[in-house]
Design a protein around this motif. Structure first.
Motif, PDB file in Angstrom:
ATOM      1  N   ASP A  52      -1.869  -1.740   5.273  1.00 20.78           N
ATOM      2  CA  ASP A  52      -2.728  -2.915   5.117  1.00 20.78           C
ATOM      3  C   ASP A  52      -3.787  -2.785   4.021  1.00 20.78           C
ATOM      4  OD1 ASP A  52      -1.311  -4.005   7.225  1.00 20.78           O
ATOM      5  OD2 ASP A  52      -2.841  -3.544   8.711  1.00 20.78           O
ATOM      6  N   ALA A  53      -3.809  -1.698   3.261  1.00 23.41           N
ATOM      7  CA  ALA A  53      -4.813  -1.542   2.210  1.00 23.41           C
ATOM      8  C   ALA A  53      -4.349  -2.212   0.914  1.00 23.41           C
ATOM      9  CB  ALA A  53      -5.103  -0.069   1.958  1.00 23.41           C
ATOM     10  N   TRP A  54      -3.102  -1.998   0.558  1.00 27.60           N
ATOM     11  CA  TRP A  54      -2.559  -2.587  -0.665  1.00 27.60           C
ATOM     12  C   TRP A  54      -1.045  -2.501  -0.626  1.00 27.60           C
ATOM     13  CZ3 TRP A  54       0.485   0.199  -4.127  1.00 27.60           C
ATOM     14  CH2 TRP A  54       0.499   1.595  -3.940  1.00 27.60           C
ATOM     15  N   PHE A  55      -0.401  -3.291  -1.472  1.00 27.52           N
ATOM     16  CA  PHE A  55       1.036  -3.175  -1.662  1.00 27.52           C
ATOM     17  C   PHE A  55       1.357  -3.390  -3.126  1.00 27.52           C
ATOM     18  CE2 PHE A  55       0.560  -7.731  -1.083  1.00 27.52           C
ATOM     19  CZ  PHE A  55       1.491  -8.291  -1.952  1.00 27.52           C
ATOM     20  N   GLY A  56       2.506  -2.872  -3.524  1.00 29.38           N
ATOM     21  CA  GLY A  56       2.942  -3.025  -4.898  1.00 29.38           C
ATOM     22  C   GLY A  56       4.412  -3.370  -4.965  1.00 29.38           C
ATOM     23  N   VAL A  57       4.766  -4.128  -5.990  1.00 30.34           N
ATOM     24  CA  VAL A  57       6.152  -4.481  -6.264  1.00 30.34           C
ATOM     25  C   VAL A  57       6.446  -4.059  -7.688  1.00 30.34           C
ATOM     26  CG1 VAL A  57       7.822  -6.354  -6.485  1.00 30.34           C
ATOM     27  CG2 VAL A  57       6.020  -6.505  -4.759  1.00 30.34           C
ATOM     28  N   VAL A  58       7.481  -3.269  -7.854  1.00 27.96           N
ATOM     29  CA  VAL A  58       7.957  -2.914  -9.184  1.00 27.96           C
ATOM     30  C   VAL A  58       9.367  -3.469  -9.292  1.00 27.96           C
ATOM     31  CG1 VAL A  58       8.502  -1.062 -10.804  1.00 27.96           C
ATOM     32  CG2 VAL A  58       6.580  -0.809  -9.221  1.00 27.96           C
ATOM     33  N   PRO A 135     -10.171  -3.199 -11.447  1.00 30.54           N
ATOM     34  CA  PRO A 135     -10.685  -4.378 -10.750  1.00 30.54           C
ATOM     35  C   PRO A 135     -10.334  -4.385  -9.264  1.00 30.54           C
ATOM     36  CG  PRO A 135      -8.740  -4.936 -12.033  1.00 30.54           C
ATOM     37  CD  PRO A 135      -9.067  -3.505 -12.337  1.00 30.54           C
ATOM     38  N   HIS A 136     -11.196  -5.006  -8.501  1.00 34.94           N
ATOM     39  CA  HIS A 136     -10.884  -5.262  -7.093  1.00 34.94           C
ATOM     40  C   HIS A 136      -9.993  -6.495  -7.077  1.00 34.94           C
ATOM     41  CE1 HIS A 136     -13.621  -2.374  -5.247  1.00 34.94           C
ATOM     42  NE2 HIS A 136     -14.375  -2.601  -6.302  1.00 34.94           N
ATOM     43  N   GLY A 137      -8.937  -6.440  -6.322  1.00 34.87           N
ATOM     44  CA  GLY A 137      -8.029  -7.577  -6.254  1.00 34.87           C
ATOM     45  C   GLY A 137      -6.733  -7.321  -7.005  1.00 34.87           C
ATOM     46  N   PRO A 138      -5.917  -8.351  -7.089  1.00 36.93           N
ATOM     47  CA  PRO A 138      -4.570  -8.186  -7.649  1.00 36.93           C
ATOM     48  C   PRO A 138      -4.553  -8.010  -9.160  1.00 36.93           C
ATOM     49  CG  PRO A 138      -4.917 -10.457  -6.942  1.00 36.93           C
ATOM     50  CD  PRO A 138      -6.134  -9.693  -6.557  1.00 36.93           C
ATOM     51  N   VAL A 139      -3.562  -7.245  -9.620  1.00 40.68           N
ATOM     52  CA  VAL A 139      -3.300  -7.086 -11.052  1.00 40.68           C
ATOM     53  C   VAL A 139      -1.797  -7.128 -11.264  1.00 40.68           C
ATOM     54  CG1 VAL A 139      -5.381  -5.714 -11.557  1.00 40.68           C
ATOM     55  CG2 VAL A 139      -3.270  -4.551 -10.928  1.00 40.68           C
ATOM     56  N   GLY A 140      -1.425  -7.443 -12.468  1.00 36.00           N
ATOM     57  CA  GLY A 140      -0.010  -7.401 -12.819  1.00 36.00           C
ATOM     58  C   GLY A 140       0.634  -8.768 -12.856  1.00 36.00           C
ATOM     59  N   GLU A 154       2.451 -17.473  -3.017  1.00 37.18           N
ATOM     60  CA  GLU A 154       2.857 -16.769  -1.801  1.00 37.18           C
ATOM     61  C   GLU A 154       2.581 -15.271  -1.922  1.00 37.18           C
ATOM     62  OE1 GLU A 154       6.676 -19.158  -0.054  1.00 37.18           O
ATOM     63  OE2 GLU A 154       6.901 -18.245  -2.035  1.00 37.18           O
ATOM     64  N   LEU A 155       2.904 -14.698  -3.080  1.00 42.23           N
ATOM     65  CA  LEU A 155       2.707 -13.260  -3.284  1.00 42.23           C
ATOM     66  C   LEU A 155       1.228 -12.907  -3.184  1.00 42.23           C
ATOM     67  CD1 LEU A 155       4.293 -10.660  -3.889  1.00 42.23           C
ATOM     68  CD2 LEU A 155       3.854 -11.074  -6.312  1.00 42.23           C
ATOM     69  N   ARG A 156       0.385 -13.695  -3.815  1.00 47.90           N
ATOM     70  CA  ARG A 156      -1.063 -13.423  -3.796  1.00 47.90           C
ATOM     71  C   ARG A 156      -1.675 -13.592  -2.406  1.00 47.90           C
ATOM     72  NH1 ARG A 156      -3.613 -12.892  -8.759  1.00 47.90           N
ATOM     73  NH2 ARG A 156      -2.348 -13.504 -10.547  1.00 47.90           N
ATOM     74  N   SER A 157      -1.057 -14.401  -1.558  1.00 50.40           N
ATOM     75  CA  SER A 157      -1.622 -14.637  -0.228  1.00 50.40           C
ATOM     76  C   SER A 157      -1.130 -13.640   0.820  1.00 50.40           C
ATOM     77  CB  SER A 157      -1.303 -16.061   0.233  1.00 50.40           C
ATOM     78  OG  SER A 157       0.077 -16.197   0.496  1.00 50.40           O
ATOM     79  N   MET A 158      -0.205 -12.772   0.461  1.00 50.26           N
ATOM     80  CA  MET A 158       0.346 -11.822   1.432  1.00 50.26           C
ATOM     81  C   MET A 158      -0.647 -10.716   1.759  1.00 50.26           C
ATOM     82  SD  MET A 158       4.271 -11.335   0.237  1.00 50.26           S
ATOM     83  CE  MET A 158       5.394 -12.715   0.280  1.00 50.26           C
ATOM     84  N   SER A 159      -0.607 -10.318   3.021  1.00 47.19           N
ATOM     85  CA  SER A 159      -1.402  -9.178   3.474  1.00 47.19           C
ATOM     86  C   SER A 159      -0.711  -8.622   4.711  1.00 47.19           C
ATOM     87  CB  SER A 159      -2.832  -9.622   3.802  1.00 47.19           C
ATOM     88  OG  SER A 159      -2.821 -10.554   4.853  1.00 47.19           O
ATOM     89  N   GLY A 160      -1.242  -7.551   5.232  1.00 44.45           N
ATOM     90  CA  GLY A 160      -0.594  -6.948   6.412  1.00 44.45           C
ATOM     91  C   GLY A 160       0.750  -6.374   6.038  1.00 44.45           C
ATOM     92  N   ASP A 161       1.804  -6.873   6.650  1.00 48.87           N
ATOM     93  CA  ASP A 161       3.158  -6.381   6.376  1.00 48.87           C
ATOM     94  C   ASP A 161       3.765  -7.159   5.201  1.00 48.87           C
ATOM     95  OD1 ASP A 161       5.633  -5.167   6.453  1.00 48.87           O
ATOM     96  OD2 ASP A 161       6.339  -6.340   8.162  1.00 48.87           O
ATOM     97  N   ALA A 162       3.178  -7.003   4.032  1.00 49.30           N
ATOM     98  CA  ALA A 162       3.641  -7.735   2.851  1.00 49.30           C
ATOM     99  C   ALA A 162       5.071  -7.364   2.493  1.00 49.30           C
ATOM    100  CB  ALA A 162       2.714  -7.475   1.677  1.00 49.30           C
ATOM    101  N   VAL A 163       5.419  -6.104   2.634  1.00 50.84           N
ATOM    102  CA  VAL A 163       6.788  -5.680   2.321  1.00 50.84           C
ATOM    103  C   VAL A 163       7.777  -6.413   3.224  1.00 50.84           C
ATOM    104  CG1 VAL A 163       8.385  -3.721   2.406  1.00 50.84           C
ATOM    105  CG2 VAL A 163       6.176  -3.466   1.299  1.00 50.84           C
TER     106      VAL A 163
END
Length: 180
Positions: A52-58, A135-140, A154-163
């Motif tokens: 729940d701290a952060w997630f990333g998509v490559v 920065p705090h918040g989303p990048v990329g 939708e991607l920016r609003s995801m949290s928790g179990d984003a994966v």
């Protein structure tokens, strides 16, 4: 606790595999790992999340440069896996600026000690400057999944179990659950 998975798009749909990132030190290593998951150079997504701290998509499409989205750069910067994703380019930094970090810019001459700064008031300035640059918040690339059915909003609003949410939107939640 981290979770990382590869989702490779094939003719038959998505295939998931659990992945260990222990041997991955750079974004290039991560892209190579993703490319190995798809011999036909199809789309491969590397999904990484930390409790729940952060997630990333490559996203890796064949030999193209990876496209990256990180939900919270500051949180990811405190993580060894997050640091892999937070490239200078992603953060808008000039890679040549790293040379300044190696210089002694505390006002002392070479060989002089900085005895006046025993209280540490100015100590660690380089670390603080580096932390401020993230920065705090989303990048990329928030549009990294647009053509796969996950909009930037939708991607920016995801949290928790984003994966899990991403896999659900892609129709790959069943295959993802097999590697969780």
């Amino acid at each position: 606790m981290y979770f990382a998975a590869l989702l490779a798009r094939t003719e038959d749909g998505w295939e998931a595999s659990d992945t260990e990132l222990d041997d991955v030190e750079t974004l290039s290593d991560l892209a190579d790992l993703a490319r190995e998951a798809s011999p036909d150079e199809d789309t491969v997504l590397v999904l990484i999340e930390q409790e729940d701290a952060w997630f990333g998509v490559v996203r890796v499409d064949g030999e193209e440069d990876p496209r990256i989205y990180v939900s919270d750069a500051a949180a990811a910067a405190r993580s060894s896996y997050g640091e892999i994703l937070l490239t200078d380019e992603l953060l808008g930094r000039d890679p040549d600026d790293d040379d300044l970090d190696a210089l002694d810019l505390d006002g002392t001459e070479d060989g002089e000690s900085d005895d006046e700064d025993e209280d540490g008031a100015e100590g660690g300035g380089g670390t603080a400057a580096s932390a401020e640059a993230v920065p705090h918040g989303p990048v990329g690339d928030a549009e990294v999944l647009d053509d796969l059915g996950v909009s930037e909003k939708e991607l920016r609003s995801m949290s928790g179990d984003a994966v899990g949410e991403i896999a659900e939107a892609l129709g790959a939640s069943d295959v993802l659950e097999t590697v969780r």
